[in-house]
Enzyme design. Structure first.
Site, PDB file in Angstrom:
ATOM      1  N   CYS A 137     -19.209 -43.959  12.017  1.00  0.00           N
ATOM      2  CA  CYS A 137     -19.296 -45.332  12.519  1.00  0.00           C
ATOM      3  C   CYS A 137     -20.735 -45.843  12.598  1.00  0.00           C
ATOM      4  O   CYS A 137     -21.027 -46.985  12.212  1.00  0.00           O
ATOM      5  CB  CYS A 137     -18.630 -45.425  13.889  1.00  0.00           C
ATOM      6  SG  CYS A 137     -19.108 -44.107  15.034  1.00  0.00           S
ATOM      7  N   LYS A 142     -25.783 -36.824  10.339  1.00  0.00           N
ATOM      8  CA  LYS A 142     -24.835 -37.647   9.590  1.00  0.00           C
ATOM      9  C   LYS A 142     -25.511 -38.925   9.089  1.00  0.00           C
ATOM     10  O   LYS A 142     -25.263 -39.375   7.966  1.00  0.00           O
ATOM     11  CB  LYS A 142     -23.633 -38.018  10.463  1.00  0.00           C
ATOM     12  CG  LYS A 142     -22.683 -36.874  10.762  1.00  0.00           C
ATOM     13  CD  LYS A 142     -21.600 -37.329  11.749  1.00  0.00           C
ATOM     14  CE  LYS A 142     -20.721 -36.179  12.193  1.00  0.00           C
ATOM     15  NZ  LYS A 142     -19.725 -36.612  13.224  1.00  0.00           N
ATOM     16  N   HIS A 176     -21.198 -50.052  19.162  1.00  0.00           N
ATOM     17  CA  HIS A 176     -22.454 -49.318  19.027  1.00  0.00           C
ATOM     18  C   HIS A 176     -23.596 -50.307  18.783  1.00  0.00           C
ATOM     19  O   HIS A 176     -23.420 -51.312  18.075  1.00  0.00           O
ATOM     20  CB  HIS A 176     -22.401 -48.356  17.834  1.00  0.00           C
ATOM     21  CG  HIS A 176     -21.499 -47.178  18.026  1.00  0.00           C
ATOM     22  ND1 HIS A 176     -20.875 -46.876  19.217  1.00  0.00           N
ATOM     23  CD2 HIS A 176     -21.123 -46.203  17.146  1.00  0.00           C
ATOM     24  CE1 HIS A 176     -20.160 -45.772  19.067  1.00  0.00           C
ATOM     25  NE2 HIS A 176     -20.287 -45.347  17.823  1.00  0.00           N
TER      26      HIS A 176
END
Length: 340
Positions: free
Chosen positions: A132, A217, A246
């Site tokens: 994400c 990531k 986020h």
């Protein structure tokens, strides 16, 4: 080519699975039939879909010969077992877990950024959905990268608890309620320390280099999606007491200089981006007021770095469950239907 497709949503009782079902209905996805799948303990429960409900079936017993597209979001260990089984049955899988993201022969796709990567999806029949925090960042960076190149990214993320799932949201809720009543908060179970009224500079497991897996990531996935292993990414990921959305402070060093004015113009024209960039009180996006429950990636605080001749700063906000997971997966499926 068929006009309508059978869709299996794997992990239908989780936060992302519920969002997938919601978005399939909202976008009028051409589904002939939608199957809600989860573990055996959820079998028979009802989940909302398109104004009605679906009965959850047991994933382990499901015959994927009845599905054209599988939207997987039930954890990497589940995808490891059941995604190959689905592909063998003739179902194309869009996987939202980390299981396949770093396989060289599996495309890692954000439709606004690298839709051309889908050309190789038929073998092995799996498309990976990125993390994400990576998705929202690369959507914001793509127009700038295309215009002037990017040499280095320093990014600090401020990530919502929904990224960890429903138990984390309950933990934040319960700790917050206790503190507001003047009681001691319940001991943390999901996170290593209290999350209510706190920030934790720790997401996922620590790696040998001192970074966490969530941080790495951002490195691995950005390089793969942008097809540029030379991009240097220096991340710090932080969990904050926010339910949805986020936020990221992104500091770029571009190959060629670009002004904040020109960067703003590029971002305003780019797909999937909403710019909120006014140099006044409240003239910027936030997770709670803009990102949560919406589809766009929001960008603000666009300004030139006063310490670097080719530096640019951005503030990037997006709903981690929607664009960061469910919506991106469905956009991939839409691309498959339209072009492949």
């Amino acid at each position: 080519m068929a006009d309508r497709f059978n869709v299996a949503v794997v992990g239908a009782t989780g936060a992302v699975g519920e969002a997938m079902l919601d978005i399939l209905g909202q976008r009028n996805f051409p589904a002939a039939r939608v199957y809600a799948l989860a573990s055996s303990r959820s079998r028979g429960t009802a989940v909302a879909f398109n104004g009605g409900t679906l009965q959850v079936a047991d994933l382990a017993e499901f015959d994927f010969r009845g599905a054209d597209i599988g939207l997987f979001s039930a954890g990497a260990s589940v995808s490891k077992v059941h995604a190959p089984r689905a592909v063998e049955a003739g179902c194309t899988v869009v996987d939202n877990t980390s299981q396949f993201r770093y396989d060289d022969d599996i495309p890692l796709v954000v439709p606004e950024v690298n839709p051309q990567a889908l050309t190789g999806f038929r073998n092995p029949g799996i498309i990976a959905n990125p993390n994400c925090s990576t998705i929202q960042m690369v959507v914001a960076l793509k127009p700038i990268y295309d215009a002037v190149g990017i040499e280095r990214i320093n990014v600090c993320t401020y990530q919502a608890v929904s990224g960890t799932g429903k138990p984390a949201m309950r933990e934040l809720e319960n700790q917050t309620a206790a503190i507001l009543k003047g009681d001691l908060p319940p001991a943390p179970e999901v996170y290593p320390k209290q999350i209510a009224f706190n920030v934790l500079p720790h997401i996922d497991v620590f790696q040998e280099n001192g970074y966490t897996k969530e941080e790495m990531k951002l490195v691995w996935e950005t390089q793969k999606i942008m097809n540029d292993p030379g991009i240097r990414v220096n991340p710090t990921t932080v969990r904050v007491p926010v339910f949805f959305g986020h936020s990221e402070a992104v500091h770029l060093e571009t190959r060629d200089r670009i002004t904040a004015h020109d960067a703003r113009a590029l971002l305003e024209r780019a797909p999937g981006i909403t710019v909120i960039d006014e140099r006044s009180n409240g003239g910027y996006p936030t997770a709670a007021t803009d990102g949560a429950h919406r589809d766009a990636v929001f960008v603000g605080r666009i300004r030139e770095d006063i310490t670097h001749p080719r530096g640019l700063n951005l503030w990037v906000v997006s709903d981690n469950v929607r664009k960061g997971a469910a919506l991106n997966s469905i956009q991939i499926a839409e691309q498959l239907i339209k072009f492949y």
